[in-house]
Design a protein around this motif. Structure first.
Motif, PDB file in Angstrom:
ATOM      1  N   ASP A  39       0.819  -1.211   0.000  1.00 51.39           N
ATOM      2  CA  ASP A  39       0.000   0.000   0.000  1.00 51.39           C
ATOM      3  C   ASP A  39       0.851   1.258   0.000  1.00 51.39           C
ATOM      4  OD1 ASP A  39      -2.367  -1.430  -0.033  1.00 51.39           O
ATOM      5  OD2 ASP A  39      -2.500  -1.509   2.153  1.00 51.39           O
ATOM      6  N   LYS A  40       1.925   1.268   0.789  1.00 53.47           N
ATOM      7  CA  LYS A  40       2.806   2.442   0.811  1.00 53.47           C
ATOM      8  C   LYS A  40       3.530   2.600  -0.517  1.00 53.47           C
ATOM      9  CE  LYS A  40       3.555   2.315   5.772  1.00 53.47           C
ATOM     10  NZ  LYS A  40       4.510   1.989   6.838  1.00 53.47           N
ATOM     11  N   ALA A  41       3.934   1.501  -1.132  1.00 53.74           N
ATOM     12  CA  ALA A  41       4.608   1.569  -2.430  1.00 53.74           C
ATOM     13  C   ALA A  41       3.671   2.120  -3.498  1.00 53.74           C
ATOM     14  CB  ALA A  41       5.122   0.186  -2.829  1.00 53.74           C
ATOM     15  N   LYS A  42       2.425   1.691  -3.464  1.00 53.69           N
ATOM     16  CA  LYS A  42       1.454   2.199  -4.430  1.00 53.69           C
ATOM     17  C   LYS A  42       1.164   3.681  -4.189  1.00 53.69           C
ATOM     18  CE  LYS A  42      -1.057  -2.022  -5.509  1.00 53.69           C
ATOM     19  NZ  LYS A  42      -2.365  -2.717  -5.393  1.00 53.69           N
ATOM     20  N   ALA A  43       1.210   4.104  -2.931  1.00 52.56           N
ATOM     21  CA  ALA A  43       0.911   5.495  -2.609  1.00 52.56           C
ATOM     22  C   ALA A  43       2.006   6.442  -3.094  1.00 52.56           C
ATOM     23  CB  ALA A  43       0.719   5.652  -1.101  1.00 52.56           C
ATOM     24  N   ILE A  44       3.277   6.010  -3.084  1.00 51.66           N
ATOM     25  CA  ILE A  44       4.354   6.912  -3.491  1.00 51.66           C
ATOM     26  C   ILE A  44       4.728   6.765  -4.959  1.00 51.66           C
ATOM     27  CG2 ILE A  44       5.318   7.005  -1.174  1.00 51.66           C
ATOM     28  CD1 ILE A  44       7.637   5.257  -2.265  1.00 51.66           C
ATOM     29  N   ARG A  45       4.183   5.767  -5.654  1.00 51.65           N
ATOM     30  CA  ARG A  45       4.573   5.534  -7.050  1.00 51.65           C
ATOM     31  C   ARG A  45       4.303   6.749  -7.931  1.00 51.65           C
ATOM     32  NH1 ARG A  45       1.401   1.048  -9.982  1.00 51.65           N
ATOM     33  NH2 ARG A  45       1.896   0.031  -8.036  1.00 51.65           N
ATOM     34  N   ALA A  46       3.148   7.376  -7.788  1.00 48.59           N
ATOM     35  CA  ALA A  46       2.806   8.537  -8.620  1.00 48.59           C
ATOM     36  C   ALA A  46       3.739   9.706  -8.323  1.00 48.59           C
ATOM     37  CB  ALA A  46       1.361   8.935  -8.388  1.00 48.59           C
ATOM     38  N   ASP A  47       4.083   9.912  -7.055  1.00 52.99           N
ATOM     39  CA  ASP A  47       4.988  11.003  -6.697  1.00 52.99           C
ATOM     40  C   ASP A  47       6.381  10.776  -7.267  1.00 52.99           C
ATOM     41  OD1 ASP A  47       2.960  12.238  -5.291  1.00 52.99           O
ATOM     42  OD2 ASP A  47       3.541  11.337  -3.376  1.00 52.99           O
ATOM     43  N   VAL A  48       6.853   9.540  -7.224  1.00 53.98           N
ATOM     44  CA  VAL A  48       8.176   9.212  -7.770  1.00 53.98           C
ATOM     45  C   VAL A  48       8.196   9.446  -9.275  1.00 53.98           C
ATOM     46  CG1 VAL A  48       9.813   7.335  -8.173  1.00 53.98           C
ATOM     47  CG2 VAL A  48       8.754   7.598  -5.941  1.00 53.98           C
ATOM     48  N   ARG A  85      18.859   7.816 -16.959  1.00 55.47           N
ATOM     49  CA  ARG A  85      18.550   6.420 -17.293  1.00 55.47           C
ATOM     50  C   ARG A  85      17.243   6.300 -18.066  1.00 55.47           C
ATOM     51  NH1 ARG A  85      18.920   3.489 -11.458  1.00 55.47           N
ATOM     52  NH2 ARG A  85      20.878   4.404 -10.772  1.00 55.47           N
ATOM     53  N   PHE A  86      16.312   7.223 -17.810  1.00 57.27           N
ATOM     54  CA  PHE A  86      14.957   7.089 -18.330  1.00 57.27           C
ATOM     55  C   PHE A  86      14.664   8.046 -19.475  1.00 57.27           C
ATOM     56  CE2 PHE A  86      14.785   5.891 -13.801  1.00 57.27           C
ATOM     57  CZ  PHE A  86      14.389   4.575 -13.951  1.00 57.27           C
ATOM     58  N   ASN A  87      15.671   8.472 -20.230  1.00 57.79           N
ATOM     59  CA  ASN A  87      15.443   9.422 -21.316  1.00 57.79           C
ATOM     60  C   ASN A  87      14.517   8.879 -22.395  1.00 57.79           C
ATOM     61  OD1 ASN A  87      16.787  11.680 -20.417  1.00 57.79           O
ATOM     62  ND2 ASN A  87      18.741  11.041 -21.246  1.00 57.79           N
ATOM     63  N   GLY A  88      14.581   7.607 -22.697  1.00 55.36           N
ATOM     64  CA  GLY A  88      13.736   7.038 -23.740  1.00 55.36           C
ATOM     65  C   GLY A  88      12.420   6.494 -23.235  1.00 55.36           C
ATOM     66  N   ARG A  89      12.086   6.721 -22.000  1.00 60.13           N
ATOM     67  CA  ARG A  89      10.900   6.125 -21.386  1.00 60.13           C
ATOM     68  C   ARG A  89       9.918   7.222 -20.995  1.00 60.13           C
ATOM     69  NH1 ARG A  89       9.787   1.211 -18.191  1.00 60.13           N
ATOM     70  NH2 ARG A  89      11.704   0.317 -18.998  1.00 60.13           N
ATOM     71  N   GLN A  90       8.640   6.981 -21.241  1.00 62.25           N
ATOM     72  CA  GLN A  90       7.605   7.971 -20.946  1.00 62.25           C
ATOM     73  C   GLN A  90       6.987   7.822 -19.565  1.00 62.25           C
ATOM     74  OE1 GLN A  90       6.648  10.599 -22.839  1.00 62.25           O
ATOM     75  NE2 GLN A  90       8.403  10.074 -24.080  1.00 62.25           N
ATOM     76  N   GLY A  91       7.216   6.730 -18.900  1.00 65.31           N
ATOM     77  CA  GLY A  91       6.638   6.512 -17.576  1.00 65.31           C
ATOM     78  C   GLY A  91       6.999   5.133 -17.091  1.00 65.31           C
ATOM     79  N   GLY A  92       6.482   4.738 -15.952  1.00 65.36           N
ATOM     80  CA  GLY A  92       6.766   3.415 -15.417  1.00 65.36           C
ATOM     81  C   GLY A  92       8.210   3.279 -14.979  1.00 65.36           C
ATOM     82  N   GLU A 113      11.812  -0.955  -6.705  1.00 63.12           N
ATOM     83  CA  GLU A 113      13.104  -0.625  -7.291  1.00 63.12           C
ATOM     84  C   GLU A 113      12.895   0.040  -8.643  1.00 63.12           C
ATOM     85  OE1 GLU A 113      15.150  -4.338  -7.621  1.00 63.12           O
ATOM     86  OE2 GLU A 113      13.921  -5.022  -9.281  1.00 63.12           O
ATOM     87  N   TRP A 114      13.975   0.613  -9.189  1.00 63.44           N
ATOM     88  CA  TRP A 114      13.924   1.251 -10.500  1.00 63.44           C
ATOM     89  C   TRP A 114      13.841   0.176 -11.573  1.00 63.44           C
ATOM     90  CZ3 TRP A 114      12.837   5.969  -9.571  1.00 63.44           C
ATOM     91  CH2 TRP A 114      13.427   6.666  -8.543  1.00 63.44           C
ATOM     92  N   THR A 115      13.159   0.467 -12.680  1.00 58.30           N
ATOM     93  CA  THR A 115      13.045  -0.511 -13.756  1.00 58.30           C
ATOM     94  C   THR A 115      14.340  -0.603 -14.551  1.00 58.30           C
ATOM     95  OG1 THR A 115      12.054   1.193 -15.157  1.00 58.30           O
ATOM     96  CG2 THR A 115      10.567  -0.298 -14.014  1.00 58.30           C
ATOM     97  N   VAL A 116      15.032   0.512 -14.728  1.00 60.54           N
ATOM     98  CA  VAL A 116      16.325   0.521 -15.415  1.00 60.54           C
ATOM     99  C   VAL A 116      17.396   0.707 -14.351  1.00 60.54           C
ATOM    100  CG1 VAL A 116      17.735   1.684 -17.131  1.00 60.54           C
ATOM    101  CG2 VAL A 116      15.272   1.514 -17.472  1.00 60.54           C
TER     102      VAL A 116
END
Length: 129
Positions: A39-48, A85-92, A113-116
């Motif tokens: 629940d905490k991870a889902k709550a901060i995902r949008a902010d990150v 790291r995320f220059n080619g990525r639009q989200g996620g 964790e980070w995806t890349v």
């Protein structure tokens, strides 16, 4: 009745929730991964995601936008190390891996964790044998 209540409360008032989220986001930025409840991870995902998107826009502008949300050390790390790291990525930008339930209260635990993980170096020469 729940009227005009947005997001998860976590039985905390506004300031406690804000401090909790700021601490979780800072830990994720500094360490690259955190172990927390789902629940905490889902709550901060949008902010990150919003922080990384702002950091990708440009160095001077990103510093001004992020200074109010994060301490100076985390702002520097986001702009110089994580956002490129995320220059080619639009989200996620993050992933949540379920690691089981906590023994004490049976809460679902995740590893966020980070995806890349790292930037690939294209300038390295391939090994010849």
């Amino acid at each position: 009745m729940r009227k005009n209540v947005f997001g998860r409360q976590f039985k905390r008032d506004k300031n406690e929730r804000k401090a909790l989220f700021k601490g979780l986001i800072s830990s994720l930025i500094l360490h690259g991964r955190i172990k927390t409840t789902e629940d905490k991870a889902k709550a901060i995902r949008a902010d990150v995601d919003k922080i990384i998107t702002k950091a990708k826009k440009g160095e001077a502008m990103a510093r001004n936008l992020l200074q109010g949300k994060l301490p100076k050390r985390e702002v520097e790390k986001v702009i110089l190390e994580i956002a490129p790291r995320f220059n080619g990525r639009q989200g996620g930008y993050t992933r949540n891996i379920r690691i089981g339930r906590r023994f004490s209260d049976n809460a679902q635990m995740v590893l966020m964790e980070w995806t890349v993980t790292k930037i690939k170096n294209e300038d390295k020469k391939p090994a010849t044998t």
